[in-house]
Each structure stands twice: as C-alpha cells, then as structure tokens.
Design an enzyme around this catalytic site. Sequence first.
Site, PDB file in Angstrom:
ATOM      1  CB  SER A 187      -0.968  -0.030   1.183  1.00  0.00           C
ATOM      2  OG  SER A 187      -1.991   0.919   1.021  1.00  0.00           O
ATOM      3  CG  ASP A 282      -6.910  -2.625  -2.753  1.00  0.00           C
ATOM      4  OD1 ASP A 282      -7.339  -1.573  -2.249  1.00  0.00           O
ATOM      5  OD2 ASP A 282      -5.701  -2.885  -2.832  1.00  0.00           O
ATOM      6  CG  HIS A 312      -5.747  -2.446   0.919  1.00  0.00           C
ATOM      7  ND1 HIS A 312      -5.041  -1.978  -0.158  1.00  0.00           N
ATOM      8  CD2 HIS A 312      -5.187  -1.875   2.012  1.00  0.00           C
ATOM      9  CE1 HIS A 312      -4.105  -1.150   0.261  1.00  0.00           C
ATOM     10  NE2 HIS A 312      -4.163  -1.071   1.579  1.00  0.00           N
TER      11      HIS A 312
END
Length: 342
Positions: A187, A282, A312
């Site tokens: 991320s 996600d 995610h």
Amino acid sequence: MGIQKLIVRALLQLPDGALVAMSGGKPLTIDGRTLDARAQFLAVQGAKAPSIVTLDPVTARAATAEGLKLLDGTPSRNVLVETMTVPGADGPLDARLYTPRNAGGPLPGLVFFHFGGCVIGDLDTCDTFCSMLAEKGECVVLSVAYRLAPEHKFPAAAEDAIAVYRYARDNAETLGMTRRIAVGGDSAGGYLSAVVAQETRRTGEETPVLQLLIYPVTDMEWQGGSWESCENVYPLTREIMEWFIGHYLNDRGDAKDLRASPLKAGDLEGLCPAIVITAGFDVLRDQGIAYARRLQEADVNTTYRCYDNLPHAFTAMTGAVPAAKRACEEIARDVRRILHTF
C-alpha cells in the site's frame, strides 16, 4: 493469546458456508470476483466498528494496531530480529533488521516500508510478513518506521524512504547484506518503493535490484474502476483512502508531483525489475494494474499477480485467512527468485 483473539480464530474455523451465512447470507461478488469467505466475515465485522475517519490520527493508529493483532500470524522463529535506528532524511528512524538464522554470510537485502496511508502503521504492522520475507525470500529485511502525517506532511515519507535505501546500499556489509538490495512494501509502502526506484534512476545513482509493490498507491488523483466498485470494501474504503490523502498531502496540488503519484511519470524505461501485486477487493486494484502495464510497456522485467479473492491489507491477515498466508508465501518466493538470480 487474548480472549478476543481466541474468539476470532475460533469463528474463522467455521466452514465457508457458515461464515457466509453470518456475513449477509451470500458470497460477496464484485467485478466478477468472489471474496474469500473468511475475508468477507472480517469485512462485515470491520464495517460495524467506527471508521478511522471519525478518529484523530493518533487514536486511529492505536485502534488499527489493536485490530491487526487479532489477524496477524506468528513471526518465524527461524529469523533473528534486531531493533535499531537508521538515518532518515531529517533524523533517526526506528527500524528492525530480520536475518535468517541459517545465514552463513551476507544475503541479498530488502528495505521494507509498512502500509498505512503514510498516516498510521508502525514496525509491528508488517512484523510477521517481514519475517516471512526474510525466511522464505532468503534475504535480510530492514523494516523502517518512516515519518507519518499529519505531523510530517508530504514529501517527508518519500524523503525518508530514499534516505534509508541509500543508507542500506552504502552500509550493506554492516547490515549483513550483499550489494543486491531491493525495496518493497504494501500500500503506502509500495508507493514509497516505486518512488525510490524512480528517484534513484532519475539521479543516476545505483538503483535497487527489485521493487516489490504490493497493492501500491500509484496515483493520488485516480478515479473510476475499482475506486468506485470497491469503494465500501473493508478494510480500505474510498472514504478512508481519501482521509489518508487529505492528511498526507499539503494540498491537492501535491498529487501531481511524481513523488506522490509515480504513475504520472512519462518515462518508466530503465527502472529495476518489479513485482506488482494487487488484491481483487481493493479500491487501489486498478491503479496497481495500470502501473504494472506501464512497466511492461516500458520493457521493465515485471511479475504481476492479482489475488482475486483477497482484500487490501491481506499481508497482515496471515493468522486468520489461509489464502492470505499462501499469497504471502508465494510473494516471498518471487522475491527469492529475483534476488538470487544473478
């Protein structure tokens, strides 16, 4: 193990059908993908809690840290962990060094940046995953607690990431690493790794040998696609992502800077090999796909995978979602393949 963690783990041992029945009665399907039953159960439970957008960043950090403890696996005993500090762009940063116990000498290195939107997260966030990368990737992992917003706005995190990579590269022997050093993260950490790869190429210095980009943020102005279709999927809703961006950037104009949105770079030729990973459920999925395609079009050696049934932040779910653990092990093997190929 705390009682709450025991309860969560016990519930997640139930059959898929029972978990789906407790999570709305039917499997969650978006864009032709079906979410893992355990991940769906966790998503429904997570949606019941107050969103971090209702909290101040300091409180949000503590709340998410507690939640992650319920889901994460157990770090490998085959990896030695050393707490240390490393120089960032504006002072020392806390770090952890993960070294396989059977290391007979220097190993390739990986500088790792945790997830959290550059607002939350710490060295515990990806502790288990870092130990997995060290053991199964057969490398020395340096995990870094870069500066967080809003106390330290853009480009503080990016500047720290670049500074720490340079430190590892220039002090490889001290860290037990060879000169084959990668950067990686998930991320926000994937975003920071892409920035390091681009910036070191731009300056003409020795670049990483690999960029590991796990569901990375690549464009802070991204719209459409999974940004809309997955906008309400736990644990990263579009509202939470916008909250992160709002805290991180000084103003929306910063989003046009390549150090905030690496996808906006006009030329990706000559970048180091990449492993790009996305998750099916996600909001960031499609911008990760777009970056992988841009790398491939630029003839960058790129391995791309989408784990269609995972959400995610699955790198922090290895103790609760078997599919997440399998995915993380596969990612670690990909890292080993590239780092140990000369």
